[in-house]
Design a protein around this motif. Structure first.
Motif, mmCIF file in Angstrom:
data_model
loop_
_atom_site.group_PDB
_atom_site.id
_atom_site.type_symbol
_atom_site.label_atom_id
_atom_site.label_comp_id
_atom_site.label_asym_id
_atom_site.label_seq_id
_atom_site.Cartn_x
_atom_site.Cartn_y
_atom_site.Cartn_z
ATOM 1 N N PHE A 276 75.545 5.570 69.132
ATOM 2 C CA PHE A 276 74.629 4.435 69.147
ATOM 3 C C PHE A 276 75.042 3.413 70.196
ATOM 4 O O PHE A 276 74.212 2.887 70.931
ATOM 5 N N ALA A 277 76.334 3.123 70.288
ATOM 6 C CA ALA A 277 76.802 2.178 71.299
ATOM 7 C C ALA A 277 76.559 2.725 72.702
ATOM 8 O O ALA A 277 76.163 1.976 73.608
ATOM 9 N N LEU A 278 76.772 4.023 72.888
ATOM 10 C CA LEU A 278 76.528 4.636 74.200
ATOM 11 C C LEU A 278 75.049 4.580 74.584
ATOM 12 O O LEU A 278 74.721 4.602 75.774
ATOM 13 N N ARG B 62 78.028 -5.683 74.355
ATOM 14 C CA ARG B 62 77.309 -6.167 73.163
ATOM 15 C C ARG B 62 76.991 -5.035 72.191
ATOM 16 O O ARG B 62 77.093 -5.183 70.978
ATOM 17 N N ALA B 63 76.613 -3.880 72.755
ATOM 18 C CA ALA B 63 76.309 -2.718 71.915
ATOM 19 C C ALA B 63 77.563 -2.271 71.164
ATOM 20 O O ALA B 63 77.503 -1.973 69.961
ATOM 21 N N TRP B 64 78.702 -2.225 71.849
ATOM 22 C CA TRP B 64 79.947 -1.793 71.195
ATOM 23 C C TRP B 64 80.385 -2.802 70.129
ATOM 24 O O TRP B 64 80.788 -2.411 69.032
ATOM 25 N N ILE B 65 80.308 -4.074 70.445
ATOM 26 C CA ILE B 65 80.712 -5.100 69.472
ATOM 27 C C ILE B 65 79.810 -5.041 68.240
ATOM 28 O O ILE B 65 80.294 -5.043 67.103
ATOM 29 N N GLY B 66 78.508 -4.964 68.454
ATOM 30 C CA GLY B 66 77.574 -4.879 67.330
ATOM 31 C C GLY B 66 77.795 -3.639 66.492
ATOM 32 O O GLY B 66 77.734 -3.676 65.256
ATOM 33 N N THR B 67 78.072 -2.517 67.152
ATOM 34 C CA THR B 67 78.319 -1.260 66.444
ATOM 35 C C THR B 67 79.586 -1.355 65.595
ATOM 36 O O THR B 67 79.604 -0.935 64.434
ATOM 37 N N MET C 122 59.892 -1.773 71.618
ATOM 38 C CA MET C 122 61.209 -1.187 71.748
ATOM 39 C C MET C 122 62.232 -2.301 71.979
ATOM 40 O O MET C 122 61.907 -3.366 72.471
ATOM 41 N N ALA C 123 63.476 -2.040 71.645
ATOM 42 C CA ALA C 123 64.522 -3.046 71.732
ATOM 43 C C ALA C 123 64.765 -3.463 73.179
ATOM 44 O O ALA C 123 64.591 -2.689 74.097
ATOM 45 N N GLN C 124 65.174 -4.713 73.321
ATOM 46 C CA GLN C 124 65.530 -5.220 74.626
ATOM 47 C C GLN C 124 66.836 -4.581 75.084
ATOM 48 O O GLN C 124 67.701 -4.269 74.271
ATOM 49 N N ALA C 125 66.979 -4.369 76.400
ATOM 50 C CA ALA C 125 68.207 -3.781 76.918
ATOM 51 C C ALA C 125 69.400 -4.645 76.545
ATOM 52 O O ALA C 125 69.339 -5.868 76.625
ATOM 53 N N LYS C 126 70.467 -4.002 76.162
ATOM 54 C CA LYS C 126 71.667 -4.717 75.765
ATOM 55 C C LYS C 126 72.792 -4.320 76.702
ATOM 56 O O LYS C 126 72.837 -3.226 77.227
ATOM 57 N N SER C 127 73.749 -5.216 76.847
ATOM 58 C CA SER C 127 74.921 -4.872 77.643
ATOM 59 C C SER C 127 75.758 -3.881 76.851
ATOM 60 O O SER C 127 75.736 -3.881 75.615
ATOM 61 N N PRO D 55 73.666 1.048 65.027
ATOM 62 C CA PRO D 55 72.967 1.673 63.913
ATOM 63 C C PRO D 55 72.239 0.660 63.025
ATOM 64 O O PRO D 55 71.434 1.042 62.198
ATOM 65 N N ALA D 56 72.523 -0.606 63.213
ATOM 66 C CA ALA D 56 71.887 -1.651 62.401
ATOM 67 C C ALA D 56 70.404 -1.744 62.741
ATOM 68 O O ALA D 56 70.042 -1.789 63.918
ATOM 69 N N PRO D 57 69.545 -1.785 61.731
ATOM 70 C CA PRO D 57 68.103 -1.870 61.998
ATOM 71 C C PRO D 57 67.698 -3.079 62.842
ATOM 72 O O PRO D 57 66.714 -3.026 63.558
ATOM 73 N N ILE D 58 68.483 -4.158 62.801
ATOM 74 C CA ILE D 58 68.114 -5.358 63.567
ATOM 75 C C ILE D 58 68.471 -5.253 65.050
ATOM 76 O O ILE D 58 68.029 -6.071 65.837
ATOM 77 N N ALA D 59 69.280 -4.262 65.436
ATOM 78 C CA ALA D 59 69.669 -4.105 66.837
ATOM 79 C C ALA D 59 69.683 -2.617 67.210
ATOM 80 O O ALA D 59 70.734 -2.043 67.482
#
Length: 169
Positions: free
Chosen positions: A70-72, A9-14, A1-6, A77-81
């Protein structure tokens, strides 16, 4: 499973993924095909133009809602994150693939607005690619990652035609 993200970081990546994927698929490519040049619908404009904008606006609203979920859930949504948990809230309680449906709604709204058969053909190509991606990568990956939780979700929530009532876990 994915590592916890801040959360940041989740919002920026999204947001970055929003511009890179749907931004290109539902924005840049339709613009390249049509130049976003209007069409004179004549006496039917009173019906066709608002209908087009409803399809586009609904697609944008559902797309942004699905991306925000997804950010919440501290992922993208990116498969890499991916998210830390399976996203089964909000619009995902009605349909498993709301982002793809939203993007297709945006493209079809533009096809109607600009009277573009090129965008209709592009929609068919995009739909074919999306279904192949979902069946060939996304569903097997989610099954492997989330196991029975995803299988129960998949049994209860349709992939492409929304339920009338929200699924209750």
């Amino acid at each position: 499973m994915a590592q916890a993200k801040s959360p940041a970081r989740a919002w920026i990546g999204t947001i970055v993924f929003l511009f890179l994927a749907p931004g290109v698929v539902a924005g840049l490519i339709p613009w390249l095909v049509t130049g976003w040049r209007g069409h004179d619908w004549g006496s039917t404009a009173w019906f066709v133009v608002p209908l087009s904008w409803v399809a586009i606006a609904a697609g944008v609203v559902f797309l942004l809602h699905a991306f925000a979920l997804f950010a919440l859930h501290r992922g993208t949504p990116a498969p890499i994150a991916p998210t830390e948990t399976l996203v089964v809230t909000g619009v995902y309680r009605f349909v498993r693939n709301p982002m793809y449906l939203a993007v297709l709604s945006i493209i079809l709204g533009q096809a109607l607005l600009f009277a573009s058969w090129g965008l209709v053909i592009y929609t068919v190509i995009a739909l074919t690619a999306v279904v192949a991606f979902v069946k060939g990568y996304e569903e097997p990956t989610l099954t492997e990652t989330y196991g029975e939780q995803y299988l129960a979700y998949r049994r209860n929530v349709p992939g492409w035609w929304p339920r009338l009532t929200p699924w209750q876990r």
